[in-house]
Structure formats: structure tokens, C-alpha cells
Scaffold this motif. Structure first.
Motif, PDB file in Angstrom:
ATOM      1  N   ALA A   1      47.621  33.766-108.814  1.00  0.00           N
ATOM      2  CA  ALA A   1      46.697  32.736-108.335  1.00  0.00           C
ATOM      3  C   ALA A   1      45.688  32.352-109.399  1.00  0.00           C
ATOM      4  CB  ALA A   1      45.968  33.215-107.085  1.00  0.00           C
ATOM      5  N   ALA A   2      45.247  33.342-110.199  1.00  0.00           N
ATOM      6  CA  ALA A   2      44.219  33.053-111.196  1.00  0.00           C
ATOM      7  C   ALA A   2      44.123  34.183-112.205  1.00  0.00           C
ATOM      8  CB  ALA A   2      42.855  32.873-110.519  1.00  0.00           C
ATOM      9  N   ILE A   3      43.597  33.822-113.356  1.00  0.00           N
ATOM     10  CA  ILE A   3      43.161  34.781-114.360  1.00  0.00           C
ATOM     11  C   ILE A   3      41.652  34.621-114.433  1.00  0.00           C
ATOM     12  CG2 ILE A   3      43.165  35.407-116.801  1.00  0.00           C
ATOM     13  CD1 ILE A   3      46.081  34.384-116.920  1.00  0.00           C
ATOM     14  N   ALA A   4      40.925  35.711-114.200  1.00  0.00           N
ATOM     15  CA  ALA A   4      39.466  35.674-114.186  1.00  0.00           C
ATOM     16  C   ALA A   4      38.933  36.588-115.283  1.00  0.00           C
ATOM     17  CB  ALA A   4      38.948  36.135-112.830  1.00  0.00           C
ATOM     18  N   ALA A   5      37.919  36.127-115.989  1.00  0.00           N
ATOM     19  CA  ALA A   5      37.345  36.913-117.089  1.00  0.00           C
ATOM     20  C   ALA A   5      35.991  37.506-116.754  1.00  0.00           C
ATOM     21  CB  ALA A   5      37.237  36.043-118.341  1.00  0.00           C
ATOM     22  N   ASP A   6      35.485  37.224-115.536  1.00  0.00           N
ATOM     23  CA  ASP A   6      34.165  37.712-115.146  1.00  0.00           C
ATOM     24  C   ASP A   6      34.067  37.771-113.625  1.00  0.00           C
ATOM     25  OD1 ASP A   6      33.796  35.033-114.309  1.00  0.00           O
ATOM     26  OD2 ASP A   6      32.833  34.515-116.205  1.00  0.00           O
ATOM     27  N   MET A   7      32.962  38.316-113.139  1.00  0.00           N
ATOM     28  CA  MET A   7      32.791  38.506-111.702  1.00  0.00           C
ATOM     29  C   MET A   7      32.822  37.197-110.908  1.00  0.00           C
ATOM     30  SD  MET A   7      29.981  40.580-109.433  1.00  0.00           S
ATOM     31  CE  MET A   7      30.457  42.180-110.040  1.00  0.00           C
ATOM     32  N   PRO A   8      32.076  36.157-111.295  1.00  0.00           N
ATOM     33  CA  PRO A   8      32.086  34.944-110.467  1.00  0.00           C
ATOM     34  C   PRO A   8      33.484  34.345-110.287  1.00  0.00           C
ATOM     35  CG  PRO A   8      30.236  34.874-111.986  1.00  0.00           C
ATOM     36  CD  PRO A   8      31.071  36.056-112.387  1.00  0.00           C
ATOM     37  N   SER A   9      34.263  34.274-111.346  1.00  0.00           N
ATOM     38  CA  SER A   9      35.593  33.682-111.209  1.00  0.00           C
ATOM     39  C   SER A   9      36.537  34.595-110.437  1.00  0.00           C
ATOM     40  CB  SER A   9      36.167  33.294-112.573  1.00  0.00           C
ATOM     41  OG  SER A   9      36.176  34.388-113.449  1.00  0.00           O
ATOM     42  N   ALA A  10      36.369  35.910-110.550  1.00  0.00           N
ATOM     43  CA  ALA A  10      37.196  36.843-109.785  1.00  0.00           C
ATOM     44  C   ALA A  10      36.893  36.726-108.292  1.00  0.00           C
ATOM     45  CB  ALA A  10      36.964  38.272-110.266  1.00  0.00           C
ATOM     46  N   LEU A  11      35.615  36.664-107.944  1.00  0.00           N
ATOM     47  CA  LEU A  11      35.239  36.565-106.539  1.00  0.00           C
ATOM     48  C   LEU A  11      35.676  35.235-105.932  1.00  0.00           C
ATOM     49  CD1 LEU A  11      31.698  38.202-106.619  1.00  0.00           C
ATOM     50  CD2 LEU A  11      33.882  39.248-105.957  1.00  0.00           C
ATOM     51  N   GLU A  12      35.677  34.196-106.719  1.00  0.00           N
ATOM     52  CA  GLU A  12      36.125  32.890-106.236  1.00  0.00           C
ATOM     53  C   GLU A  12      37.615  32.900-105.890  1.00  0.00           C
ATOM     54  OE1 GLU A  12      36.731  28.423-108.039  1.00  0.00           O
ATOM     55  OE2 GLU A  12      34.992  29.561-108.722  1.00  0.00           O
ATOM     56  N   ALA A  13      38.420  33.585-106.698  1.00  0.00           N
ATOM     57  CA  ALA A  13      39.870  33.611-106.491  1.00  0.00           C
ATOM     58  C   ALA A  13      40.323  34.643-105.462  1.00  0.00           C
ATOM     59  CB  ALA A  13      40.569  33.878-107.822  1.00  0.00           C
ATOM     60  N   ALA A  14      39.533  35.661-105.212  1.00  0.00           N
ATOM     61  CA  ALA A  14      39.943  36.803-104.391  1.00  0.00           C
ATOM     62  C   ALA A  14      40.469  36.460-102.989  1.00  0.00           C
ATOM     63  CB  ALA A  14      38.807  37.816-104.294  1.00  0.00           C
ATOM     64  N   PRO A  15      39.923  35.478-102.286  1.00  0.00           N
ATOM     65  CA  PRO A  15      40.429  35.219-100.930  1.00  0.00           C
ATOM     66  C   PRO A  15      41.885  34.754-100.885  1.00  0.00           C
ATOM     67  CG  PRO A  15      38.273  34.213-101.220  1.00  0.00           C
ATOM     68  CD  PRO A  15      38.718  34.685-102.572  1.00  0.00           C
ATOM     69  N   ARG A  16      42.446  34.367-102.019  1.00  0.00           N
ATOM     70  CA  ARG A  16      43.805  33.818-102.054  1.00  0.00           C
ATOM     71  C   ARG A  16      44.858  34.821-102.512  1.00  0.00           C
ATOM     72  NH1 ARG A  16      40.913  30.277-105.332  1.00  0.00           N
ATOM     73  NH2 ARG A  16      42.363  30.599-107.053  1.00  0.00           N
ATOM     74  N   VAL A  17      44.502  36.110-102.658  1.00  0.00           N
ATOM     75  CA  VAL A  17      45.451  37.055-103.248  1.00  0.00           C
ATOM     76  C   VAL A  17      45.638  38.298-102.376  1.00  0.00           C
ATOM     77  CG1 VAL A  17      44.818  36.248-105.563  1.00  0.00           C
ATOM     78  CG2 VAL A  17      43.767  38.323-104.668  1.00  0.00           C
ATOM     79  N   GLU A  18      46.770  38.973-102.604  1.00  0.00           N
ATOM     80  CA  GLU A  18      47.045  40.238-101.919  1.00  0.00           C
ATOM     81  C   GLU A  18      46.672  41.438-102.776  1.00  0.00           C
ATOM     82  OE1 GLU A  18      48.847  37.189 -99.906  1.00  0.00           O
ATOM     83  OE2 GLU A  18      49.675  37.733-101.842  1.00  0.00           O
ATOM     84  N   PHE A  19      46.829  41.286-104.101  1.00  0.00           N
ATOM     85  CA  PHE A  19      46.518  42.403-104.991  1.00  0.00           C
ATOM     86  C   PHE A  19      45.959  41.883-106.301  1.00  0.00           C
ATOM     87  CE2 PHE A  19      50.807  41.265-106.170  1.00  0.00           C
ATOM     88  CZ  PHE A  19      50.951  41.586-107.507  1.00  0.00           C
ATOM     89  N   ALA A  20      45.303  42.808-107.048  1.00  0.00           N
ATOM     90  CA  ALA A  20      44.669  42.412-108.307  1.00  0.00           C
ATOM     91  C   ALA A  20      44.818  43.516-109.340  1.00  0.00           C
ATOM     92  CB  ALA A  20      43.187  42.124-108.092  1.00  0.00           C
ATOM     93  N   PHE A  21      44.999  43.097-110.572  1.00  0.00           N
ATOM     94  CA  PHE A  21      44.913  43.986-111.720  1.00  0.00           C
ATOM     95  C   PHE A  21      43.560  43.713-112.355  1.00  0.00           C
ATOM     96  CE2 PHE A  21      49.613  43.772-111.486  1.00  0.00           C
ATOM     97  CZ  PHE A  21      49.846  45.123-111.323  1.00  0.00           C
TER      98      PHE A  21
END
Length: 133
Positions: free
Chosen positions: A30-50
Motif C-alpha cells: 500500500a505504501a512505503i513510509a519513511a517516518d511516523m506521519p506517513s506510516a500512520l496515514e497508510a496504516a488503516p489500509r494494511v494487514e501487516f507491516a515491515f
């Protein structure tokens, strides 16, 4: 149903390698995030994260993991060269050390998506590590 991942990594070549491994195996990123704000923005659309520990905005990986696990039910696997900076109750399932192998990433994705219980690979599961210690 396609399983959707979030990659939280500020080193672009590492992030792109993770993305390639996942996409080639049939996962969606869904996304590649390099910091907290972008990670939190993408999180509702995913099942898992690295999630890496040290990001563009500092050592925010553990905080990101805790928030996205708690708020969105995202399963988190840390991919880091600094596993000693992770407090196991941080919301993560475990960690993979950098440099990682494709096999390790795919094993971790399987664990995150399907709850597989493999412990023979490069994924160090927090509950297994605490029992061994």
C-alpha cells in the motif's frame, strides 16, 4: 483476497527491495513510509507491516509499531540492524536482522498474514525469544 503490506523504511533501496520481494510473491504494498506521519496515514489500509527501528524522524519504529498494532490491528515485523532497541511489548511479532534474505521476508509475511508458527528461519519471534532467555 490480496494481503496488503506497509513498508516503514527510510533507506529507499532497502524499501524497494522489500517491495519487490512482496510484490513478486503476490502481496500488495500500500505504501512505503519513511517516518511516523506517513506510516500512520497508510496504516488503516494494511494487514501487516515491515518496520525499521531508526527512521527519518529518529528511532520511531517501535512507537509506530505500537500505534498501528493497537489502533488498526496491523501485524508488525521489525526489519532492523538494531534489534536491541526493540522492547518486545512494542506491538511487533518479532524481528528480522538486516541484511535480510528473501526467504526471511516471505516467512515473516506468512506469519503476519496467516499466523504460521515457523521458528526455523531468520524471523525471531518475541514470544519464542523470551521463552529461550
Amino acid at each position: 483476497m490480496t494481503k496488503t503490506a506497509l513498508i516503514v523504511e527510510d533507506e529507499i533501496f532497502v524499501a524497494l527491495d522489500l517491495e519487490r520481494i512482496l510484490v513478486d510473491a503476490g502481496y500488495q504494498v500500500a505504501a512505503i513510509a519513511a517516518d511516523m506521519p506517513s506510516a500512520l496515514e497508510a496504516a488503516p489500509r494494511v494487514e501487516f507491516a515491515f518496520v525499521d527501528v531508526n527512521l527519518r524522524d529518529g528511532a520511531t519504529g517501535p512507537s509506530i509499531a505500537q500505534r498501528i498494532a493497537r489502533d488498526y490491528g496491523v501485524k508488525v515485523v521489525f526489519v532492523t540492524a538494531n534489534p536491541t532497541q526493540i522492547d518486545p511489548p512494542s506491538g511487533g511479532l518479532g524481528y528480522i536482522r538486516k541484511p535480510f534474505t528473501e526467504r526471511a521476508i516471505l516467512e515473516a509475511a506468512e506469519v503476519a498474514c496467516d499466523g504460521a508458527c515457523r521458528a526455523d528461519g531468520d524471523l525471531v519471534r518475541f514470544e519464542l525469544a523470551s521463552r529461550a532467555g
